[in-house]
Design an enzyme around this catalytic site. Structure first.
Site, PDB file in Angstrom:
ATOM      1  CB  CYS A   1      41.652  34.470  35.947  1.00 52.39           C
ATOM      2  SG  CYS A   1      41.037  34.891  34.329  1.00 52.39           S
TER       3      CYS A   1
ATOM      4  CG  HIS B   1      41.219  30.367  36.445  1.00 48.48           C
ATOM      5  ND1 HIS B   1      39.908  30.790  36.467  1.00 48.48           N
ATOM      6  CD2 HIS B   1      41.760  30.859  35.294  1.00 48.48           C
ATOM      7  CE1 HIS B   1      39.675  31.504  35.383  1.00 48.48           C
ATOM      8  NE2 HIS B   1      40.778  31.553  34.658  1.00 48.48           N
TER       9      HIS B   1
ATOM     10  CG  ASN C   1      38.143  31.834  32.087  1.00 51.59           C
ATOM     11  OD1 ASN C   1      37.915  32.292  33.205  1.00 51.59           O
ATOM     12  ND2 ASN C   1      39.300  32.023  31.466  1.00 51.59           N
TER      13      ASN C   1
END
Ligand code: UT7
Length: 326
Positions: A113, A253, A283
């Site tokens: 990520c 994020h 996500n």
């Protein structure tokens, strides 16, 4: 040293929407649980004939259009992804071919990520060093095929999408002010796709045991994420000599709305200054920051001169932050 700036952004999310209600028909969960514990309402998922390079290409084309740069002018393409089309060739090479960027070097970057901010730091360094002038950085992920759709602890979280940005040298004040990268491999087992690599090659056994799907220790990851993301923002701000109250926008994020709120709190930022789209995308790993950035640029929340802090955290464990004057 030369400075770099983002001269164009673009993003693309697959058309197919999977709502929490859709997932509640597959596993024992509810819209209420998913929304309160994660902030996700729906996510986009790829169709059968789509792979990471396809959505990365679409985001790349939009970024190049907004930057008004011809693909042949690109010197380098970095694709940050944990879900590439193949182990090799790299997804970046496939994108390079798709967009006709004949003069560009290309490679994939795997920092989960945190990959987009790792790519930003690398692109910024290539420009500062005077090696390249036009760099395309992309975060692109297709988690759909790497999730166990019988595991409610992971399948509700992730989504597919791609975001891209074009970096160029600048002499103006509007530039990448600071970047900060970190990692801690002692947390390597917290988020993992166990099989298919050299450690545990694909076999009938690994397929039977569902080891080609994402495994995550949610609670441990949550705690480390909150601490590492808070520390990373504060570190990059200090290095850049920017105080938290100068931040116009924080783009974190999009892992979990509760993580996002905790990080904003740590940096003493009101949620009005935090860009959130986890409700619509879930996500999307390396794609989450560039998608959020592109949306906020296009709907003109982000304005010239704004100070933007970005922060990410992911498998590895990895973390990264950067500050930009837009
Ligand atoms: O992008 C990379 C970084 N990734 C992350 O940052 C993810 C970090 N972790 C998280 O976001 C959260 O830990 C999760 C969303 C994964 C889980 O939320 P949580 O509040 O930590 O839940 P939990 O794991 O403590 O589970 C609480 C309860 C459990 O039931 P019991 O043991 O209390 O009876 C779980 O079995 O919730 C249950 N549960 C669910 N219930 C309904 C877990 N997943 C679900 C679900 N639907 N999808």
């Amino acid at each position: 040293m030369r400075k770099s700036t983002i001269v164009g952004t673009g993003s693309y999310a697959p058309e197919k929407v999977l709502t929490n209600e859709d997932i509640a028909k597959m596993v024992d969960t509810s819209d209420e649980w998913i929304q309160t514990r994660t902030g996700v309402k729906e996510r986009r998922v790829i169709s059968k004939d789509e792979a990471t390079s396809d959505i990365a290409t679409k985001a790349a084309i939009r970024a190049l259009e907004s930057a008004r740069i011809n693909p042949s002018e690109l010197n380098l393409i970095i694709v940050a992804t944990a879900t590439p089309d193949f182990f090799f060739p790299s997804t970046a090479c496939i994108v390079q071919h798709n967009i006709g960027a004949k003069n560009a070097a290309a490679f994939d970057l795997e920092a989960a990520c945190s990959g987009f901010l790792y790519s930003l730091a690398i692109g910024n360094s290539f420009i500062s060093a005077g090696l390249y002038n036009n760099i395309l950085i992309i975060g692109a992920e297709t988690f759909y095929n790497f999730l166990d759709w019988e595991d409610r602890t992971t399948c509700v979280l992730f989504g597919d999408g791609a975001g891209a940005a074009v970096l160029r040298p600048t002499t103006a004040e509007n530039c990448v002010i600071g970047t900060y990268l970190g990692a801690d491999g002692s947390g390597k087992d917290n988020i993992k796709l166990p099989a298919g690599g050299s450690r545990l090659p694909a076999s009938q056994e690994t397929v039977n045991q569902k080891l080609h799907y994402v495994k995550m220790r949610g609670k441990e990851t949550f705690k480390i994420a909150v601490r590492a993301m808070g520390d990373a923002v504060l570190t990059v701000l200090e290095q850049s000599k920017i105080s938290p109250d100068e931040i116009d926008w924080l783009i974190p994020h999009q892992a979990n709305i509760r993580i996002i709120r905790a990080v904003a709190n740590r940096v003493s930022l009101p949620m009005e200054k935090v860009i959130v789209n986890i409700d619509r995308y879930g996500n999307t790993s390396a794609a989450s920051i560039p998608i959020a950035l592109d949306e906020a640029v296009r709907d003109e929340r982000i304005k010239e001169g704004d100070i933007i802090a970005m922060v990410a955290f992911g498998a590895g464990m990895t973390w990264a932050a950067s500050v930009i004057r837009w």
